[in-house]
Design a protein around this motif. Structure first.
Motif, mmCIF file in Angstrom:
data_model
loop_
_atom_site.group_PDB
_atom_site.id
_atom_site.type_symbol
_atom_site.label_atom_id
_atom_site.label_comp_id
_atom_site.label_asym_id
_atom_site.label_seq_id
_atom_site.Cartn_x
_atom_site.Cartn_y
_atom_site.Cartn_z
ATOM 1 N N GLY A 198 23.511 -1.202 -2.400
ATOM 2 C CA GLY A 198 22.958 -0.304 -1.403
ATOM 3 C C GLY A 198 22.659 1.088 -1.932
ATOM 4 N N GLY A 199 22.977 1.344 -3.205
ATOM 5 C CA GLY A 199 22.696 2.646 -3.805
ATOM 6 C C GLY A 199 21.235 2.763 -4.202
ATOM 7 N N PRO A 200 20.845 3.926 -4.733
ATOM 8 C CA PRO A 200 19.450 4.113 -5.143
ATOM 9 C C PRO A 200 19.021 3.083 -6.178
ATOM 10 C CG PRO A 200 20.622 6.213 -5.126
ATOM 11 C CD PRO A 200 21.652 5.127 -4.946
ATOM 12 N N GLU A 201 17.771 2.669 -6.075
ATOM 13 C CA GLU A 201 17.173 1.776 -7.066
ATOM 14 C C GLU A 201 16.307 2.614 -7.996
ATOM 15 O OE1 GLU A 201 16.160 -2.170 -4.591
ATOM 16 O OE2 GLU A 201 15.449 -0.305 -3.714
ATOM 17 N N GLN A 202 16.193 2.166 -9.247
ATOM 18 C CA GLN A 202 15.349 2.886 -10.189
ATOM 19 C C GLN A 202 14.043 2.135 -10.383
ATOM 20 O OE1 GLN A 202 15.957 3.394 -14.680
ATOM 21 N NE2 GLN A 202 16.612 5.364 -13.850
ATOM 22 N N VAL A 203 12.938 2.849 -10.247
ATOM 23 C CA VAL A 203 11.617 2.288 -10.509
ATOM 24 C C VAL A 203 11.393 2.347 -12.018
ATOM 25 C CG1 VAL A 203 9.150 2.386 -9.969
ATOM 26 C CG2 VAL A 203 10.825 3.206 -8.289
ATOM 27 N N CYS A 204 11.250 1.182 -12.653
ATOM 28 C CA CYS A 204 11.074 1.111 -14.113
ATOM 29 C C CYS A 204 9.605 1.000 -14.504
ATOM 30 C CB CYS A 204 11.800 -0.103 -14.671
ATOM 31 S SG CYS A 204 13.518 -0.215 -14.209
ATOM 32 N N ASP A 226 13.899 -6.509 -10.480
ATOM 33 C CA ASP A 226 13.080 -7.133 -9.447
ATOM 34 C C ASP A 226 11.617 -6.773 -9.680
ATOM 35 O OD1 ASP A 226 15.591 -7.748 -8.467
ATOM 36 O OD2 ASP A 226 15.534 -6.261 -6.857
ATOM 37 N N MET A 227 10.797 -7.801 -9.907
ATOM 38 C CA MET A 227 9.376 -7.606 -10.197
ATOM 39 C C MET A 227 8.543 -7.995 -8.979
ATOM 40 S SD MET A 227 9.533 -9.307 -13.993
ATOM 41 C CE MET A 227 10.802 -10.477 -13.503
ATOM 42 N N VAL A 242 12.003 -5.737 -21.823
ATOM 43 C CA VAL A 242 11.569 -7.108 -21.585
ATOM 44 C C VAL A 242 11.085 -7.267 -20.148
ATOM 45 C CG1 VAL A 242 12.442 -9.458 -21.240
ATOM 46 C CG2 VAL A 242 12.860 -8.274 -23.395
ATOM 47 N N PHE A 243 11.820 -6.721 -19.189
ATOM 48 C CA PHE A 243 11.428 -6.917 -17.801
ATOM 49 C C PHE A 243 10.234 -6.058 -17.400
ATOM 50 C CE2 PHE A 243 15.778 -8.709 -17.518
ATOM 51 C CZ PHE A 243 15.395 -9.974 -17.122
ATOM 52 N N THR A 244 10.092 -4.856 -17.971
ATOM 53 C CA THR A 244 8.878 -4.090 -17.689
ATOM 54 C C THR A 244 7.670 -4.738 -18.361
ATOM 55 O OG1 THR A 244 9.374 -2.533 -19.489
ATOM 56 C CG2 THR A 244 10.081 -1.908 -17.274
ATOM 57 N N ASP A 245 7.846 -5.252 -19.582
ATOM 58 C CA ASP A 245 6.750 -5.962 -20.253
ATOM 59 C C ASP A 245 6.379 -7.225 -19.476
ATOM 60 O OD1 ASP A 245 6.771 -4.043 -22.228
ATOM 61 O OD2 ASP A 245 7.587 -5.349 -23.798
ATOM 62 N N GLY A 263 2.638 -10.268 -16.268
ATOM 63 C CA GLY A 263 2.435 -11.096 -15.084
ATOM 64 C C GLY A 263 1.545 -10.471 -14.033
ATOM 65 N N GLY A 264 0.942 -9.327 -14.333
ATOM 66 C CA GLY A 264 0.070 -8.688 -13.362
ATOM 67 C C GLY A 264 0.816 -8.052 -12.207
ATOM 68 N N GLY A 265 2.067 -7.653 -12.452
ATOM 69 C CA GLY A 265 2.868 -7.036 -11.399
ATOM 70 C C GLY A 265 2.500 -5.582 -11.163
ATOM 71 N N VAL A 266 2.884 -5.075 -9.987
ATOM 72 C CA VAL A 266 2.629 -3.675 -9.659
ATOM 73 C C VAL A 266 3.875 -2.817 -9.772
ATOM 74 C CG1 VAL A 266 0.630 -4.094 -8.180
ATOM 75 C CG2 VAL A 266 2.932 -4.111 -7.184
ATOM 76 N N CYS A 267 5.081 -3.454 -9.721
ATOM 77 C CA CYS A 267 6.297 -2.660 -9.668
ATOM 78 C C CYS A 267 7.465 -3.468 -10.204
ATOM 79 C CB CYS A 267 6.569 -2.239 -8.216
ATOM 80 S SG CYS A 267 8.009 -1.190 -7.979
ATOM 81 N N CYS A 268 8.380 -2.780 -10.899
ATOM 82 C CA CYS A 268 9.645 -3.371 -11.327
ATOM 83 C C CYS A 268 10.752 -2.390 -10.959
ATOM 84 C CB CYS A 268 9.645 -3.629 -12.838
ATOM 85 S SG CYS A 268 11.199 -4.328 -13.476
ATOM 86 N N LEU A 269 11.754 -2.892 -10.236
ATOM 87 C CA LEU A 269 12.897 -2.071 -9.819
ATOM 88 C C LEU A 269 14.156 -2.559 -10.518
ATOM 89 C CD1 LEU A 269 12.469 -1.920 -5.920
ATOM 90 C CD2 LEU A 269 11.936 -0.118 -7.559
ATOM 91 N N PHE A 270 15.014 -1.617 -10.899
ATOM 92 C CA PHE A 270 16.364 -1.952 -11.335
ATOM 93 C C PHE A 270 17.281 -1.704 -10.149
ATOM 94 C CE2 PHE A 270 20.471 -0.710 -13.336
ATOM 95 C CZ PHE A 270 20.792 -1.956 -13.825
#
Length: 199
Positions: free
Chosen positions: A162-168, A8-9, A142-145, A150-157
């Motif tokens: 409902g479990g923890p998400e990882q900030v990539c 998720d970007m 690929v998704f972090t790149d 795209g000028g994004g601020v955050c990418c989550l896996f």
């Protein structure tokens, strides 16, 4: 119900067109569908090598909060992708990349984390693809790149359970923080660190 993992970007709405253009560059070189014409809320128009709800009819998002895309994407082969190709996917291409599809993409023009940001959520269609998303360093890159381009601020896996998400990716750097975790007890704490956050 099977596993539904996603990357998720998060980005400013003005950057959605750029992110979708970068996403389109990951499509196979000879797409099997006619271009999908998209009109974004700000009036930007794009032609993408994907479908929406498995159709190629023009999509006008000017009065919609979301855009659904069905994509096929190319990834540089790593061990996880080569193993997947042997059992669940097509053989690697001559250039060494592996085609994965469908990867479903949902664009939310007001994300659930902050209304001033859009999100582009790319999620796996099957449990085996979800496990691939978790194992493949190439897919993660690929998704972090893509977030960066795209000028994004955050990418989550997100494992979608409902479990923890990882900030990539966060504010221009790769990372492996968890939400909830020591640095980010909740999503609000994560959003508060976004580099271009406006009150």
């Amino acid at each position: 119900m099977g596993l539904i993992y996603s990357y998720d970007m998060y980005l400013r709405p003005r950057n959605v067109a750029r992110t979708l253009t970068c996403l389109a560059e990951l499509a196979p070189p000879s797409p099997a569908v006619p271009p999908l014409e998209i009109t974004l809320p700000g009036g930007d128009r794009l032609a993408l090598p994907f479908t929406s709800h498995f159709r190629s009819d023009p999509v006008d998002c000017s009065l919609s909060g979301t855009l659904e895309l069905d994509t096929s994407l190319m990834f540089d082969a790593d061990d996880a992708l080569r193993e997947y190709a042997q059992t669940d996917g097509p053989e690697p291409e001559a250039d060494g990349r592996v085609r994965i599809g469908y990867v479903y993409a949902t664009v939310r023009f007001e994300s659930s984390l902050h209304p001033g940001y859009a999100s582009v959520e790319c999620w796996a269609a099957t449990s085996s693809m979800s496990r691939l998303f978790a194992r493949s360093a190439s897919i993660r890159k690929v998704f972090t790149d893509l977030t960066a381009a795209g000028g994004g601020v955050c990418c989550l896996f997100d494992t979608g359970d409902g479990g923890p998400e990882q900030v990539c990716w966060l504010n221009g750097e790769t990372t492996q923080e968890m939400v909830p975790g020591p640095r980010f007890p909740d999503r609000r704490a994560l959003v508060a660190t976004w580099s271009d956050l406006e009150s």
